[in-house]
Write a protein that holds these residues in place. Structure first.
Motif, PDB file in Angstrom:
ATOM      1  N   GLU A  52      48.762  33.736  22.671  1.00 44.00           N
ATOM      2  CA  GLU A  52      49.306  34.719  23.366  1.00 44.00           C
ATOM      3  C   GLU A  52      48.593  35.009  24.524  1.00 44.00           C
ATOM      4  OE1 GLU A  52      48.596  38.285  20.687  1.00 44.00           O
ATOM      5  OE2 GLU A  52      49.521  37.171  18.954  1.00 44.00           O
ATOM      6  N   ALA A  53      47.294  34.534  24.570  1.00 42.46           N
ATOM      7  CA  ALA A  53      46.580  34.698  26.069  1.00 42.46           C
ATOM      8  C   ALA A  53      47.336  33.923  27.295  1.00 42.46           C
ATOM      9  CB  ALA A  53      45.359  34.481  25.879  1.00 42.46           C
ATOM     10  N   ASP A  56      50.494  35.521  28.225  1.00 45.19           N
ATOM     11  CA  ASP A  56      50.291  36.519  29.303  1.00 45.19           C
ATOM     12  C   ASP A  56      50.052  35.933  30.502  1.00 45.19           C
ATOM     13  OD1 ASP A  56      50.155  38.486  27.210  1.00 45.19           O
ATOM     14  OD2 ASP A  56      48.071  38.851  27.253  1.00 45.19           O
ATOM     15  N   LEU A  59      53.230  34.741  32.135  1.00 46.40           N
ATOM     16  CA  LEU A  59      54.137  35.804  32.406  1.00 46.40           C
ATOM     17  C   LEU A  59      53.701  36.355  33.993  1.00 46.40           C
ATOM     18  CD1 LEU A  59      56.373  37.970  32.152  1.00 46.40           C
ATOM     19  CD2 LEU A  59      55.035  39.152  30.482  1.00 46.40           C
ATOM     20  N   VAL A  60      52.358  36.560  33.964  1.00 49.84           N
ATOM     21  CA  VAL A  60      51.594  37.045  35.120  1.00 49.84           C
ATOM     22  C   VAL A  60      52.201  35.934  36.342  1.00 49.84           C
ATOM     23  CG1 VAL A  60      49.624  37.390  36.486  1.00 49.84           C
ATOM     24  CG2 VAL A  60      49.897  38.342  34.104  1.00 49.84           C
ATOM     25  N   GLU A  63      55.857  36.480  37.141  1.00 46.95           N
ATOM     26  CA  GLU A  63      56.067  37.757  37.902  1.00 46.95           C
ATOM     27  C   GLU A  63      55.592  37.910  39.253  1.00 46.95           C
ATOM     28  OE1 GLU A  63      58.149  40.275  36.820  1.00 46.95           O
ATOM     29  OE2 GLU A  63      58.360  39.544  34.808  1.00 46.95           O
ATOM     30  N   ILE A 120      53.768  44.832  34.828  1.00 42.48           N
ATOM     31  CA  ILE A 120      53.402  43.896  33.877  1.00 42.48           C
ATOM     32  C   ILE A 120      51.996  43.124  34.616  1.00 42.48           C
ATOM     33  CG2 ILE A 120      54.003  41.556  33.056  1.00 42.48           C
ATOM     34  CD1 ILE A 120      56.716  42.779  32.982  1.00 42.48           C
ATOM     35  N   ARG A 123      49.129  45.297  33.894  1.00 43.69           N
ATOM     36  CA  ARG A 123      48.699  45.622  32.719  1.00 43.69           C
ATOM     37  C   ARG A 123      48.115  44.580  31.945  1.00 43.69           C
ATOM     38  NH1 ARG A 123      52.161  48.615  27.896  1.00 43.69           N
ATOM     39  NH2 ARG A 123      50.560  48.343  26.445  1.00 43.69           N
ATOM     40  N   LEU A 124      48.567  43.178  32.341  1.00 47.59           N
ATOM     41  CA  LEU A 124      47.864  42.088  31.672  1.00 47.59           C
ATOM     42  C   LEU A 124      46.820  41.492  32.101  1.00 47.59           C
ATOM     43  CD1 LEU A 124      51.379  40.232  30.617  1.00 47.59           C
ATOM     44  CD2 LEU A 124      50.112  41.808  29.166  1.00 47.59           C
ATOM     45  N   ALA A 125      46.492  41.637  33.573  1.00 49.61           N
ATOM     46  CA  ALA A 125      45.388  41.008  34.239  1.00 49.61           C
ATOM     47  C   ALA A 125      44.219  42.116  34.375  1.00 49.61           C
ATOM     48  CB  ALA A 125      45.856  40.793  35.845  1.00 49.61           C
ATOM     49  N   ARG A 126      43.095  41.375  34.025  1.00 47.97           N
ATOM     50  CA  ARG A 126      41.926  42.123  34.063  1.00 47.97           C
ATOM     51  C   ARG A 126      41.394  42.547  35.349  1.00 47.97           C
ATOM     52  NH1 ARG A 126      37.996  38.136  30.752  1.00 47.97           N
ATOM     53  NH2 ARG A 126      37.339  37.735  33.086  1.00 47.97           N
ATOM     54  N   VAL A 144      43.579  36.577  34.374  1.00 46.18           N
ATOM     55  CA  VAL A 144      43.972  36.757  33.082  1.00 46.18           C
ATOM     56  C   VAL A 144      43.130  36.231  32.077  1.00 46.18           C
ATOM     57  CG1 VAL A 144      46.052  36.491  31.600  1.00 46.18           C
ATOM     58  CG2 VAL A 144      46.327  36.896  34.149  1.00 46.18           C
TER      59      VAL A 144
END
Length: 147
Positions: A52-53, A56, A59-60, A63, A120, A123-126, A144
């Motif tokens: 899952e990580a 993410d 996807l980052v 994008e 996106i 939201r997904l990145a710290r 991420v």
């Protein structure tokens, strides 16, 4: 371990890229480079990859690359650094314009196509940083988490 990648089956470190070889500049190429970097780290440290990580991070990366193509005049640089519990992704483009989130509907209530990439990423990145580049353009760096 900080590395830059070519789209070849081998991993290249900074400075190892042959002259004239372009950096990954399409979303699929960038995702492939991130997947290789994270997989290599998991193998080297003998730790399982959190799927899952990893999804993410992919996807980052996708994008950021897509946004650089659509809104930034194209990708001018890409780096991936996997160290500790996260992956640091940097994508550079030709535009000085800062990324913005656009409302999903226009002033007359009509739905707009697109506009999901930047939210996106945020939201997904710290952590997300936008830096001006000395020769013009910008670099967007996102951290991420892989755990």
């Amino acid at each position: 371990m900080s590395e830059e990648y070519l789209i070849e089956p081998v991993v290249l470190r900074p400075g190892d890229r042959p002259a004239g070889q372009p950096c990954p500049s399409r979303p699929a190429e960038v995702r492939e480079a991130v997947l290789r970097a994270v997989t290599e780290r998991c193998l080297a440290t003998r730790t399982p990859c959190d799927t899952e990580a990893l999804a993410d991070a992919l996807l980052v990366a996708s994008e950021l690359t897509t946004n650089a193509i659509l809104h930034g005049g194209g990708v001018t640089g890409f780096e991936v650094d996997v160290d500790g519990p996260g992956v640091l992704l940097s994508v550079s483009d030709r535009s000085d314009a800062l990324p913005v989130a656009v409302p999903p509907v226009d002033g007359e209530g009509r739905r707009r196509p697109g506009g999901h990439g930047w939210p996106i990423v945020c939201r997904l990145a710290r952590d997300v940083q936008v830096s001006d580049l000395p020769a013009g353009g910008k670099r967007i760096t996102a951290l991420v988490s892989l755990v």
